[in-house]
Write a protein that holds these residues in place. Structure first.
Motif, mmCIF file in Angstrom:
data_model
loop_
_atom_site.group_PDB
_atom_site.id
_atom_site.type_symbol
_atom_site.label_atom_id
_atom_site.label_comp_id
_atom_site.label_asym_id
_atom_site.label_seq_id
_atom_site.Cartn_x
_atom_site.Cartn_y
_atom_site.Cartn_z
ATOM 1 N N ALA A 1 35.024 31.604 6.944
ATOM 2 C CA ALA A 1 35.508 31.379 5.581
ATOM 3 C C ALA A 1 37.006 31.131 5.541
ATOM 4 O O ALA A 1 37.553 30.775 4.479
ATOM 5 C CB ALA A 1 35.150 32.569 4.703
ATOM 6 N N GLY A 2 37.686 31.312 6.679
ATOM 7 C CA GLY A 2 39.103 31.008 6.757
ATOM 8 C C GLY A 2 40.021 32.200 6.860
ATOM 9 O O GLY A 2 41.251 32.036 6.914
ATOM 10 N N PHE A 3 39.489 33.408 6.884
ATOM 11 C CA PHE A 3 40.328 34.603 6.983
ATOM 12 C C PHE A 3 40.747 34.828 8.434
ATOM 13 O O PHE A 3 39.955 34.631 9.361
ATOM 14 C CB PHE A 3 39.582 35.830 6.471
ATOM 15 C CG PHE A 3 39.263 35.782 5.006
ATOM 16 C CD1 PHE A 3 40.227 36.090 4.063
ATOM 17 C CD2 PHE A 3 38.002 35.421 4.562
ATOM 18 C CE1 PHE A 3 39.945 36.052 2.708
ATOM 19 C CE2 PHE A 3 37.702 35.369 3.215
ATOM 20 C CZ PHE A 3 38.681 35.682 2.283
ATOM 21 N N SER A 4 41.981 35.263 8.643
ATOM 22 C CA SER A 4 42.464 35.556 9.986
ATOM 23 C C SER A 4 41.951 36.925 10.443
ATOM 24 O O SER A 4 41.516 37.747 9.626
ATOM 25 C CB SER A 4 43.997 35.555 10.020
ATOM 26 O OG SER A 4 44.508 36.660 9.278
ATOM 27 N N LYS A 5 42.036 37.181 11.740
ATOM 28 C CA LYS A 5 41.605 38.469 12.281
ATOM 29 C C LYS A 5 42.432 39.608 11.686
ATOM 30 O O LYS A 5 41.894 40.691 11.409
ATOM 31 C CB LYS A 5 41.738 38.470 13.796
ATOM 32 C CG LYS A 5 40.809 37.491 14.505
ATOM 33 C CD LYS A 5 41.019 37.532 16.006
ATOM 34 C CE LYS A 5 40.095 36.539 16.716
ATOM 35 N NZ LYS A 5 40.306 36.558 18.197
ATOM 36 N N GLU A 6 43.732 39.358 11.495
ATOM 37 C CA GLU A 6 44.605 40.397 10.953
ATOM 38 C C GLU A 6 44.227 40.744 9.516
ATOM 39 O O GLU A 6 44.189 41.928 9.130
ATOM 40 C CB GLU A 6 46.062 39.939 11.014
ATOM 41 C CG GLU A 6 46.631 39.807 12.417
ATOM 42 C CD GLU A 6 46.131 38.563 13.147
ATOM 43 O OE1 GLU A 6 45.579 37.648 12.476
ATOM 44 O OE2 GLU A 6 46.277 38.511 14.379
ATOM 45 N N VAL A 7 43.936 39.724 8.710
ATOM 46 C CA VAL A 7 43.552 39.947 7.311
ATOM 47 C C VAL A 7 42.229 40.703 7.240
ATOM 48 O O VAL A 7 42.082 41.654 6.469
ATOM 49 C CB VAL A 7 43.460 38.615 6.551
ATOM 50 C CG1 VAL A 7 42.755 38.801 5.207
ATOM 51 C CG2 VAL A 7 44.847 38.023 6.340
ATOM 52 N N ILE A 8 41.278 40.292 8.050
ATOM 53 C CA ILE A 8 39.979 40.973 8.063
ATOM 54 C C ILE A 8 40.152 42.437 8.427
ATOM 55 O O ILE A 8 39.590 43.333 7.783
ATOM 56 C CB ILE A 8 39.011 40.281 9.049
ATOM 57 C CG1 ILE A 8 38.692 38.858 8.587
ATOM 58 C CG2 ILE A 8 37.716 41.097 9.181
ATOM 59 C CD1 ILE A 8 37.899 38.053 9.596
#
Length: 274
Positions: A119-126
């Motif tokens: 969906a476009g979220f980065s690993k850090e954001v997740i």
């Protein structure tokens, strides 16, 4: 009645000390935060928890039945194998139990994680969002996630990525991460139980709720099969619904294969009864 063996006695003492600490230090939360095994994607995960969770228990009933089983089956196993091999089975089974249960959790976690990446979220954001505190009392609340996720998205200029679907996935993943904490010596004890059964296949055992003597070679595989069914279906037979059934299965399998290997090589330097 068999006298309790030294190592089993020491393990019981350590478990009791951990339990006393759990119910007395930090309002019952501190020991869980430090020593229970958190999901590796959780901010609460620490490497030492891989071992310390084996000495943690969630209730008096939990520790009582585990320690009773450790005394009943652990002492004869230690007297037969000796301290070192007993401890090898005990901790190997505990590690195997943790790996099996974590594998089950990852089975649910990875599809959701990959969906969020796509969906476009980065690993850090997740990682940040799935570790938001959305627990109020004993209930996870979507409203708490919403209060935190919207300003976070705005701050990182990714509000356009948030949809009903991704919000739901974040919520479910957060619940999974924070509801997957493991405690208990059950996996270790299942390994010892499997070892006991291989050494004493004709010993007659009984369950408290089923007072019918059953030979160990039938009783122990039956318990493992029930745990497998519970893990697959979620149907609990004799244990609480929050039991880590895959941990039971993993511990028993590790104990079985260790004993199988030692028994198979009992006439060389690896013999199981040295």
């Amino acid at each position: 009645m068999m006298r309790i063996s030294d190592t089993v006695k020491h393990l019981i003492i350590i478990n009791v000390i951990f339990f006393i600490g759990t119910v007395t230090v930090g309002g019952g939360e501190a020991f869980y935060e430090w020593f229970a095994l958190h999901f590796p994607a959780s901010d609460g995960f620490k490497p030492w928890q891989i071992v310390t969770h084996m000495f943690m228990h969630g209730s008096i009933g939990h520790i009582f039945f585990n320690m009773f089983a450790l005394w009943m089956f652990g002492s004869p196993v230690e007297y037969r194998l000796g301290r070192n091999k007993f401890l090898f089975i005990y901790f190997s089974a505990g590690l195997g139990a943790a790996l099996f249960q974590l594998a089950g959790y990852y089975w649910d976690y990875l599809p959701a994680y990959n969906q969020l990446l796509e969906a476009g979220f980065s690993k850090e954001v997740i990682s940040d969002i799935i570790n938001f505190n959305i627990l109020e009392g004993r209930q996870f609340k979507g409203a708490l996630l919403q209060e935190q996720i919207i300003p976070y998205m705005d701050e990182h200029n990714i509000s356009s990525l948030l949809s009903d679907s991704t919000f739901k996935t974040f919520f479910e993943t957060n619940v999974l991460i924070n509801n997957s904490t493991m405690v208990g010596a059950s996996g270790c004890i299942m390994g010892i139980l499997a070892a006991f059964g291989m050494m004493n296949p004709n010993a007659e055992l009984m369950m408290i709720f089923l007072p019918i003597p059953i030979k160990a070679k039938y009783f122990i595989p039956g318990i493992i099969i029930l745990d497998v069914i519970s893990a697959v279906t979620g149907q609990s037979f004799f244990s609480p619904s929050n039991t880590a059934y895959l941990a039971h299965v993993g511990g028993a399998l590790v104990g079985f294969f260790i004993m199988w290997y030692w028994k198979k090589n009992q006439f060389n330097q690896n013999r199981w009864d040295r």
